[in-house]
Scaffold this motif. Structure first.
Motif, PDB file in Angstrom:
ATOM      1  N   UNK A   1      21.256  98.762  21.103  1.00 21.99           N
ATOM      2  CA  UNK A   1      22.295  99.296  22.042  1.00 21.99           C
ATOM      3  C   UNK A   1      22.208  98.278  23.257  1.00 21.99           C
ATOM      4  N   UNK A   2      21.582  97.027  23.236  1.00 24.26           N
ATOM      5  CA  UNK A   2      21.351  96.321  24.483  1.00 24.26           C
ATOM      6  C   UNK A   2      22.707  95.410  24.721  1.00 24.26           C
ATOM      7  N   UNK A   3      23.521  95.240  23.778  1.00 23.73           N
ATOM      8  CA  UNK A   3      24.572  94.209  23.756  1.00 23.73           C
ATOM      9  C   UNK A   3      26.040  94.673  23.758  1.00 23.73           C
TER      10      UNK A   3
ATOM     11  N   UNK B   1      22.996  89.796  17.918  1.00 22.12           N
ATOM     12  CA  UNK B   1      24.377  89.422  17.209  1.00 22.12           C
ATOM     13  C   UNK B   1      24.653  90.230  15.881  1.00 22.12           C
ATOM     14  N   UNK B   2      23.516  90.555  15.359  1.00 24.61           N
ATOM     15  CA  UNK B   2      23.692  91.384  14.113  1.00 24.61           C
ATOM     16  C   UNK B   2      24.072  92.657  14.296  1.00 24.61           C
ATOM     17  N   UNK B   3      23.259  93.265  15.366  1.00 20.43           N
ATOM     18  CA  UNK B   3      23.635  94.520  15.708  1.00 20.43           C
ATOM     19  C   UNK B   3      25.349  94.692  16.130  1.00 20.43           C
ATOM     20  N   UNK B   4      25.601  93.815  16.867  1.00 24.23           N
ATOM     21  CA  UNK B   4      27.107  93.861  17.209  1.00 24.23           C
ATOM     22  C   UNK B   4      28.226  93.711  16.262  1.00 24.23           C
ATOM     23  N   UNK B   5      27.643  92.901  15.178  1.00 20.56           N
ATOM     24  CA  UNK B   5      28.559  92.574  14.123  1.00 20.56           C
ATOM     25  C   UNK B   5      28.707  93.725  13.220  1.00 20.56           C
ATOM     26  N   UNK B   6      27.490  94.566  12.811  1.00 16.29           N
ATOM     27  CA  UNK B   6      27.455  95.910  12.121  1.00 16.29           C
ATOM     28  C   UNK B   6      28.205  96.915  13.000  1.00 16.29           C
ATOM     29  N   UNK B   7      28.188  97.007  14.393  1.00 15.13           N
ATOM     30  CA  UNK B   7      28.803  98.022  15.200  1.00 15.13           C
ATOM     31  C   UNK B   7      30.215  97.823  15.057  1.00 15.13           C
ATOM     32  N   UNK B   8      30.864  96.699  15.012  1.00 15.33           N
ATOM     33  CA  UNK B   8      32.072  96.295  14.784  1.00 15.33           C
ATOM     34  C   UNK B   8      32.985  96.777  13.571  1.00 15.33           C
ATOM     35  N   UNK B   9      31.897  97.133  12.653  1.00 14.82           N
ATOM     36  CA  UNK B   9      32.251  97.713  11.100  1.00 14.82           C
ATOM     37  C   UNK B   9      32.360  96.454  10.291  1.00 14.82           C
ATOM     38  N   UNK B  10      31.872  95.264  10.606  1.00 11.83           N
ATOM     39  CA  UNK B  10      31.887  93.960   9.791  1.00 11.83           C
ATOM     40  C   UNK B  10      30.553  94.035   8.902  1.00 11.83           C
ATOM     41  N   UNK B  11      30.557  93.156   7.975  1.00 13.47           N
ATOM     42  CA  UNK B  11      29.650  93.078   7.000  1.00 13.47           C
ATOM     43  C   UNK B  11      28.589  92.107   7.583  1.00 13.47           C
ATOM     44  N   UNK B  12      27.307  92.224   7.453  1.00 14.91           N
ATOM     45  CA  UNK B  12      26.168  91.373   8.077  1.00 14.91           C
ATOM     46  C   UNK B  12      25.183  90.774   7.044  1.00 14.91           C
ATOM     47  N   UNK B  13      24.913  89.423   7.256  1.00 10.07           N
ATOM     48  CA  UNK B  13      23.815  89.189   6.287  1.00 10.07           C
ATOM     49  C   UNK B  13      23.307  87.994   6.782  1.00 10.07           C
ATOM     50  N   UNK B  14      22.391  87.133   6.221  1.00  7.17           N
ATOM     51  CA  UNK B  14      21.656  86.145   7.136  1.00  7.17           C
ATOM     52  C   UNK B  14      20.826  85.361   6.294  1.00  7.17           C
ATOM     53  N   UNK B  15      20.270  84.304   6.588  1.00 10.07           N
ATOM     54  CA  UNK B  15      19.214  83.251   6.357  1.00 10.07           C
ATOM     55  C   UNK B  15      18.194  83.057   7.218  1.00 10.07           C
ATOM     56  N   UNK B  16      16.967  83.444   6.796  1.00  9.11           N
ATOM     57  CA  UNK B  16      15.880  83.219   7.816  1.00  9.11           C
ATOM     58  C   UNK B  16      15.155  82.142   7.078  1.00  9.11           C
ATOM     59  N   UNK B  17      14.469  80.887   7.817  1.00  8.95           N
ATOM     60  CA  UNK B  17      13.786  80.168   7.305  1.00  8.95           C
ATOM     61  C   UNK B  17      13.053  79.298   8.160  1.00  8.95           C
ATOM     62  N   UNK B  18      11.669  78.703   7.350  1.00  5.91           N
ATOM     63  CA  UNK B  18      10.841  77.882   8.166  1.00  5.91           C
ATOM     64  C   UNK B  18      10.803  76.623   7.234  1.00  5.91           C
TER      65      UNK B  18
ATOM     66  N   UNK C   1      15.667  85.039  30.076  1.00  6.29           N
ATOM     67  CA  UNK C   1      16.000  86.245  29.267  1.00  6.29           C
ATOM     68  C   UNK C   1      16.972  86.132  28.328  1.00  6.29           C
ATOM     69  N   UNK C   2      16.743  86.456  27.214  1.00  7.00           N
ATOM     70  CA  UNK C   2      18.002  86.181  26.103  1.00  7.00           C
ATOM     71  C   UNK C   2      19.241  87.006  26.400  1.00  7.00           C
ATOM     72  N   UNK C   3      19.042  88.323  26.777  1.00  5.20           N
ATOM     73  CA  UNK C   3      20.580  89.178  26.923  1.00  5.20           C
ATOM     74  C   UNK C   3      21.413  88.830  27.977  1.00  5.20           C
ATOM     75  N   UNK C   4      20.660  88.608  29.207  1.00  2.27           N
ATOM     76  CA  UNK C   4      21.858  88.133  30.334  1.00  2.27           C
ATOM     77  C   UNK C   4      22.370  86.983  30.069  1.00  2.27           C
ATOM     78  N   UNK C   5      21.845  86.047  29.283  1.00  2.62           N
ATOM     79  CA  UNK C   5      22.468  84.766  29.000  1.00  2.62           C
ATOM     80  C   UNK C   5      23.511  84.849  28.040  1.00  2.62           C
TER      81      UNK C   5
ATOM     82  N   UNK D   1      30.766  91.996  30.438  1.00  6.35           N
ATOM     83  CA  UNK D   1      30.134  92.842  31.913  1.00  6.35           C
ATOM     84  C   UNK D   1      28.850  93.758  31.258  1.00  6.35           C
ATOM     85  N   UNK D   2      27.746  94.058  32.077  1.00  8.91           N
ATOM     86  CA  UNK D   2      26.994  94.839  31.692  1.00  8.91           C
ATOM     87  C   UNK D   2      27.452  96.358  31.658  1.00  8.91           C
TER      88      UNK D   2
END
Length: 309
Positions: free
Chosen positions: A15-17, A116-133, A290-294, A302-303
């Motif tokens: 709920x932060x974004x 970003x992922x939560x905002x995409x899903x909240x907008x009703x869009x599909x969300x996926x991703x790749x995490x890597x090292x 801090x990440x969110x204010x950026x 706006x907040x």
């Protein structure tokens, strides 16, 4: 929490974004305002424009009243209403396990990815991703599913917690390019692609891969950097290590500080230059803030208003 993140923390960012948007229409203060947008055209519900008929246009789109009035064929163009799948790509390599002021870069990337992922899903869009090292990558095909999102965040937390100062820095040449090939395979067209990385190990092939992805998708690079990339304050000698070797560096010598600054700053400038060379946008994210204010500042949001009881 500045060194490693856990799943509970990432899930707490849901709920932060409020107010953030990665959609084409952006506030005037957003760094994404005015960027090129991939348009999905078709016979949808949203009227977009009236224009002259072009060879290949569907004759069913001809506006006969406008045609009779002007004497030349005109068509009505609509934007098709459909969801836009998003792919969030999160770098958790050893080069991200660095921070001089607030967060490790890996933490900033993980937090921004969750927001970003939560905002995409909240907008009703599909969300996926790749995490890597350096040694593995985990893929999540875009789905309109909270469980898919939580699986993505769990993979981010697992790889984030696997980062340790004793890990060998055996970065594979071309590792990032290999990931971008996977991105192109999953996001063939009309995706929102958000890459969160410090872009360590980029070369000419990286630019080609990004250009190919951006040609068919909306591509945003979240350039995660540390404040020391633009300059290091004079300080005593420091011992730096990569898990297997160590070196003593004298940061009290101006020529040493300038040499380090040139190496790190040149990569930032090269990536920022891609905005004019490739059809993409760059969001500079500092691990020193801090990440969110950026994100709010960069996206012109706006907040959220707090309800007073």
């Amino acid at each position: 929490p500045r060194i490693h993140v856990d799943l509970a923390h990432l899930r707490s960012l849901q709920g932060a974004a409020q107010g953030l948007s990665f959609l084409p229409s952006q506030p005037s203060a957003s760094v994404l305002n005015g960027r090129h947008v991939s348009r999905l055209r078709g016979r949808g519900l949203n009227f977009e424009e009236m224009r002259g008929y072009l060879p290949g246009d569907d004759i069913r789109s001809i506006d006969w009243k406008a045609t009779a009035r002007t004497g030349t064929p005109h068509v009505r163009v609509f934007t098709e209403e459909r969801d836009r799948p998003a792919l969030v790509v999160v770098d958790q390599r050893m080069s991200m396990f660095y921070g001089s002021r607030l967060n490790m870069k890996s933490v900033t990337a993980a937090e921004a990815a969750a927001i970003a992922a939560f905002r995409v899903l909240d907008a009703g869009d599909r969300i996926g991703g790749i995490v890597f090292n350096e040694t593995e990558q985990k893929e999540f095909a875009p789905r309109r599913s909270a469980s898919n999102l939580y699986g993505l965040l769990e993979a981010v937390a697992d790889m984030n917690n696997a980062l340790h100062a004793d890990n060998p820095a055996n970065a594979e040449p071309g590792n990032l390019n290999k990931i971008l090939k996977s991105v192109a395979r999953i996001a063939a067209h009309d995706h929102l692609v958000l890459v969160l990385s410090d872009f360590d190990g980029i070369d000419e092939a990286t630019e080609r891969h990004l250009g190919s992805i951006a040609a068919h998708n909306d591509l945003i690079l979240a350039l995660v950097h540390d404040p020391s990339a633009r300059g290091i304050n004079r300080q005593p000698k420091a011992v730096l290590g990569d898990g297997s070797r160590q070196a003593e560096v004298d940061f009290g010598r101006p020529e040493v500080i300038e040499a380090v600054r040139q190496v790190s700053s040149s990569r930032l400038d090269r990536i920022l230059d891609w905005q004019t060379r490739i059809n993409l946008s760059v969001l500079p994210l500092s691990a020193g803030e801090e990440t969110l204010p950026q994100l709010r500042r960069l996206m012109g949001a706006a907040a959220p208003l707090r309800r007073v009881r």
